[in-house]
Scaffold this motif. Structure first.
Motif, PDB file in Angstrom:
ATOM      1  N   ASP A  43      -5.074  16.011   7.474  1.00 33.10           N
ATOM      2  CA  ASP A  43      -6.031  15.994   6.370  1.00 33.10           C
ATOM      3  C   ASP A  43      -5.376  15.409   5.126  1.00 33.10           C
ATOM      4  N   HIS A  44      -6.117  15.340   4.040  1.00 32.83           N
ATOM      5  CA  HIS A  44      -5.643  14.706   2.804  1.00 32.83           C
ATOM      6  C   HIS A  44      -5.147  13.287   3.079  1.00 32.83           C
ATOM      7  N   ILE A  45      -5.829  12.578   3.969  1.00 33.41           N
ATOM      8  CA  ILE A  45      -5.451  11.204   4.311  1.00 33.41           C
ATOM      9  C   ILE A  45      -5.864  10.288   3.167  1.00 33.41           C
ATOM     10  N   GLN A  46      -4.881   9.554   2.641  1.00 34.69           N
ATOM     11  CA  GLN A  46      -5.134   8.661   1.509  1.00 34.69           C
ATOM     12  C   GLN A  46      -4.453   7.313   1.750  1.00 34.69           C
ATOM     13  N   LEU A  47      -5.189   6.252   1.476  1.00 31.37           N
ATOM     14  CA  LEU A  47      -4.625   4.905   1.463  1.00 31.37           C
ATOM     15  C   LEU A  47      -4.935   4.319   0.100  1.00 31.37           C
ATOM     16  N   THR A  48      -3.887   3.992  -0.664  1.00 36.07           N
ATOM     17  CA  THR A  48      -4.046   3.520  -2.036  1.00 36.07           C
ATOM     18  C   THR A  48      -3.178   2.288  -2.264  1.00 36.07           C
TER      19      THR A  48
ATOM     20  N   PHE B 202       0.841  -1.201   0.000  1.00 40.90           N
ATOM     21  CA  PHE B 202       0.000   0.000   0.000  1.00 40.90           C
ATOM     22  C   PHE B 202       0.874   1.248   0.000  1.00 40.90           C
ATOM     23  N   THR B 203       0.245   2.401  -0.238  1.00 39.30           N
ATOM     24  CA  THR B 203       0.834   3.713   0.021  1.00 39.30           C
ATOM     25  C   THR B 203      -0.143   4.491   0.889  1.00 39.30           C
ATOM     26  N   PHE B 204       0.379   5.074   1.963  1.00 40.11           N
ATOM     27  CA  PHE B 204      -0.400   5.904   2.877  1.00 40.11           C
ATOM     28  C   PHE B 204       0.208   7.305   2.871  1.00 40.11           C
ATOM     29  N   GLN B 205      -0.660   8.312   2.779  1.00 36.87           N
ATOM     30  CA  GLN B 205      -0.178   9.687   2.661  1.00 36.87           C
ATOM     31  C   GLN B 205      -1.075  10.619   3.468  1.00 36.87           C
TER      32      GLN B 205
END
Length: 191
Positions: free
Chosen positions: A175-180, A55-58
């Motif tokens: 904020d701008h929490i993303q898990l892709t 995964f990528t977490f940002q």
């Protein structure tokens, strides 16, 4: 933000408004295992979700770091003795970019943050047993902060963390929490 996220060491004061998580740290919270100091602490705040595979977490983090060991950023963990935390931590009279990898014992790698530390971005990519940790001052360019091995586990958790070992009351916004799915970029691709 999806509701698969949950608290570990929930702070007394927090809110989730749309996609902005606001937290005020409780007093004397920390993450550390043994090295140099001898103590073991796992009392910091983590808002995380379970992950499996690559995964990528940002995330973007905003806070005003002023007191020794004030810290906020991201955390990836298998359990209390196996984790990686990274972000800004106030030490040597300045906010610094750094990471702590804990595999039984904690290590700490830190350096000068090249921007305004009141707002920064963190990104973690997991590919099999490797972790690629990056940071950004603007959400556009992503220098490498750390490349490390982390034992493969079927289930782990990833999310945001904050703590204040010497006080309470650090106000942090995530904020701008993303898990892709894992970004498949070459190691020195800064995008």
């Amino acid at each position: 933000m999806d509701m698969q996220y949950h608290w570990l060491n929930e702070p007394q004061n927090w809110s989730l408004d749309k996609d902005v998580l606001s937290v005020v740290t409780d007093r004397n919270t920390d993450f550390w295992q043994k090295t140099w100091y001898g103590f073991e602490r796992f009392s910091g705040h983590i808002f995380a979700r379970e992950v499996t595979g690559d995964f990528t977490f940002q995330v973007r983090v905003r806070a005003d770091f002023t007191t020794l060991y004030d810290q906020a950023g991201i955390m990836f963990m298998a359990d209390e003795k196996h984790w990686l935390k990274a972000g800004i931590e106030f030490n040597d009279d300045a906010p610094a970019i750094g990471s702590v990898l804990t595999l039984g014992h904690s290590d700490w790698a830190t350096g000068v943050f090249p921007g305004e530390a009141k707002e920064f971005w963190m990104r973690l990519t997991r590919k099999q047993d490797s972790l690629r940790l990056q940071y950004s001052t603007d959400g556009q360019q992503w220098p490498l902060l750390r490349l490390s091995c982390f034992p493969e586990r079927e289930k782990c958790a990833v999310g945001v963390m904050c703590c204040t070992p010497e006080r309470g009351g650090l106000a942090v916004q995530f904020d701008h929490i993303q898990l892709t799915p894992a970004l498949d970029k070459t190691l020195h691709d800064l995008t």
